[in-house]
Design a protein around this motif. Structure first.
Motif, PDB file in Angstrom:
ATOM      1  N   GLU A   1      -1.408  21.150  -4.250  1.00  0.00           N
ATOM      2  CA  GLU A   1      -0.664  22.414  -4.338  1.00  0.00           C
ATOM      3  C   GLU A   1      -1.572  23.623  -4.521  1.00  0.00           C
ATOM      4  O   GLU A   1      -1.134  24.674  -4.984  1.00  0.00           O
ATOM      5  N   ILE A   2      -2.835  23.497  -4.139  1.00  0.00           N
ATOM      6  CA  ILE A   2      -3.764  24.627  -4.248  1.00  0.00           C
ATOM      7  C   ILE A   2      -3.495  25.602  -3.102  1.00  0.00           C
ATOM      8  O   ILE A   2      -3.584  25.230  -1.933  1.00  0.00           O
ATOM      9  N   LYS A   3      -3.167  26.835  -3.458  1.00  0.00           N
ATOM     10  CA  LYS A   3      -2.893  27.850  -2.443  1.00  0.00           C
ATOM     11  C   LYS A   3      -3.887  29.004  -2.518  1.00  0.00           C
ATOM     12  O   LYS A   3      -4.170  29.649  -1.515  1.00  0.00           O
ATOM     13  N   GLU A   4      -4.407  29.272  -3.695  1.00  0.00           N
ATOM     14  CA  GLU A   4      -5.321  30.387  -3.898  1.00  0.00           C
ATOM     15  C   GLU A   4      -6.705  30.058  -3.342  1.00  0.00           C
ATOM     16  O   GLU A   4      -7.083  28.898  -3.194  1.00  0.00           O
ATOM     17  N   LYS A   5      -7.461  31.115  -3.031  1.00  0.00           N
ATOM     18  CA  LYS A   5      -8.874  30.984  -2.657  1.00  0.00           C
ATOM     19  C   LYS A   5      -9.738  31.486  -3.821  1.00  0.00           C
ATOM     20  O   LYS A   5      -9.378  32.455  -4.494  1.00  0.00           O
ATOM     21  N   TYR A   6     -10.886  30.853  -4.026  1.00  0.00           N
ATOM     22  CA  TYR A   6     -11.695  31.113  -5.217  1.00  0.00           C
ATOM     23  C   TYR A   6     -13.118  31.537  -4.851  1.00  0.00           C
ATOM     24  O   TYR A   6     -13.654  31.138  -3.819  1.00  0.00           O
ATOM     25  N   ASP A   7     -13.708  32.305  -5.766  1.00  0.00           N
ATOM     26  CA  ASP A   7     -15.106  32.699  -5.587  1.00  0.00           C
ATOM     27  C   ASP A   7     -16.039  31.499  -5.694  1.00  0.00           C
ATOM     28  O   ASP A   7     -17.004  31.381  -4.938  1.00  0.00           O
ATOM     29  N   ILE A   8     -15.746  30.627  -6.645  1.00  0.00           N
ATOM     30  CA  ILE A   8     -16.575  29.451  -6.902  1.00  0.00           C
ATOM     31  C   ILE A   8     -15.673  28.221  -6.949  1.00  0.00           C
ATOM     32  O   ILE A   8     -14.646  28.236  -7.632  1.00  0.00           O
ATOM     33  N   VAL A   9     -16.058  27.162  -6.260  1.00  0.00           N
ATOM     34  CA  VAL A   9     -15.339  25.887  -6.332  1.00  0.00           C
ATOM     35  C   VAL A   9     -16.347  24.809  -6.725  1.00  0.00           C
ATOM     36  O   VAL A   9     -17.388  24.657  -6.069  1.00  0.00           O
ATOM     37  N   ILE A  10     -16.039  24.073  -7.799  1.00  0.00           N
ATOM     38  CA  ILE A  10     -16.931  23.023  -8.295  1.00  0.00           C
ATOM     39  C   ILE A  10     -16.231  21.685  -8.122  1.00  0.00           C
ATOM     40  O   ILE A  10     -15.223  21.412  -8.769  1.00  0.00           O
TER      41      ILE A  10
END
Length: 333
Positions: A217-226
């Motif tokens: 259910e991830i819809k957002e975009k992020y600066d950093i993904v770990i």
């Protein structure tokens, strides 16, 4: 000495191992605690960790204990009775990567608990260069976690995280929880975590997670993904969750045969940075300080289970059905 020996794929047994003479610049350590890592599960199943483990070998690369004997020509100033933790990784010092100050990429790497006997035993024998004294205020249980914390520290040096950034941690296991707690305490604007277990939501929020989102259910975009899982689906999801100009840190240990599919156009068009992070060069002192300080990382509440050596094979085989965040072995139990 009593030791738990990996004798073959998914085969371990308690054995009595004879003492061995100390080599030059080697130190004998009476073990107190050893952590059980996801890498140990890989090795148990016959897969490589930082390197291939060839049975018979004693696993255990997250270790703490007390120095019991010094070998010839020890020059470090360490003394019998010192409380210590261990960097398991032993680079050769002479290959091109070592000469280029990239010891984590050493072509001849040895590792305590992987290519040579480790800490799932009463004693472990380690080069003095890999032994770090710990303060009295740091428990042996916490000190055994210096190695995984040092891996996190090295990994975070591979990306440029600012406090105004948004971060997604993919995976809610022990390392994922370390990242959440540390980044939240560093004042990062948003630290979301993706997981599959709704029962962990309260726990993850207490550690500092801004939002807990189901993997699908991830819809957002992020600066950093770990990425802390190491499976193809979550790795692909990590790349697709990065915003334009974003950075993706591949931290989870994957199966060597796994291949992921990502859009090369997206990497080009979005100017994505995808970085790997392997082991822990030059990070042990920082890890010890971080564990001692506790203002940014309080690790002991995450150490959910203690096992004896005899219980470890069942745990590695997946026969212990409990909610385990991080398991350690009490070598004095």
């Amino acid at each position: 000495m009593k030791a738990l020996v990996l004798t073959g794929t998914e085969q371990m047994e308690i054995q009595e191992i004879p003492d061995q003479p100390l080599k030059n610049n080697e130190i004998k350590i009476k073990m107190k605690y050893a952590g059980i890592c996801g890498t140990d599960k890989h090795l148990f199943k016959g897969l490589p960790g930082s390197a291939q483990a060839n049975p018979p070998v004693i696993l255990g690369h997250e270790n703490s204990g007390v120095i019991s004997e010094l070998g010839p020509n020890v020059k470090s100033g360490l003394q019998v009775g010192d409380r210590v933790t261990i960097d398991p990784n032993i680079p050769c010092g002479y290959c091109s990567y070592c000469h280029d100050n990239k010891p984590q990429l050493c072509e001849n790497m040895e590792a305590v608990g992987v290519t040579r006997d480790g800490g799932m035993a009463e004693y472990v024998y380690v080069p003095e260069t890999n032994v770090y004294k710990i303060p009295d205020s740091l428990s042996f249980k916490e000190a055994a976690m210096a190695e995984p914390v040092s891996c996190m520290i090295h990994a975070l040096k591979q990306v440029d995280i600012k406090t105004h950034h948004t971060v997604l941690v993919v995976g809610d296991g022990f390392l994922g929880q370390l990242y959440i707690q540390y980044l939240a305490n560093r004042g990062v604007k948003k630290v979301d975590v993706s997981n599959r277990n709704s029962k962990k939501i309260d726990q993850l929020k207490k550690l500092g997670a801004t939002n807990v989102i189901h993997h699908d259910e991830i819809k957002e975009k992020y600066d950093i993904v770990i990425e802390c899982v190491g499976v193809t689906k979550t790795q692909e999801r990590a790349v697709s969750s990065a915003r334009r100009g974003g950075q993706v840190l591949m931290f989870g240990v994957a199966n060597p045969d796994d291949v992921i599919q990502i859009s090369s156009y997206d990497i080009f068009f979005n100017e994505l940075t995808i970085k790997g992070a392997f082991i822990n060069p030059h990070s042990m002192n920082e890890a010890i300080q971080l564990l001692t300080n506790k203002s940014l990382l309080d690790i002991e509440p995450l150490l959910s289970h203690e096992f004896t050596l005899e219980e470890v094979p069942d745990f590695l085989a997946g026969n212990i059905n409990e909610k385990i965040t991080k398991a350690v072995i009490n070598l004095e139990a």
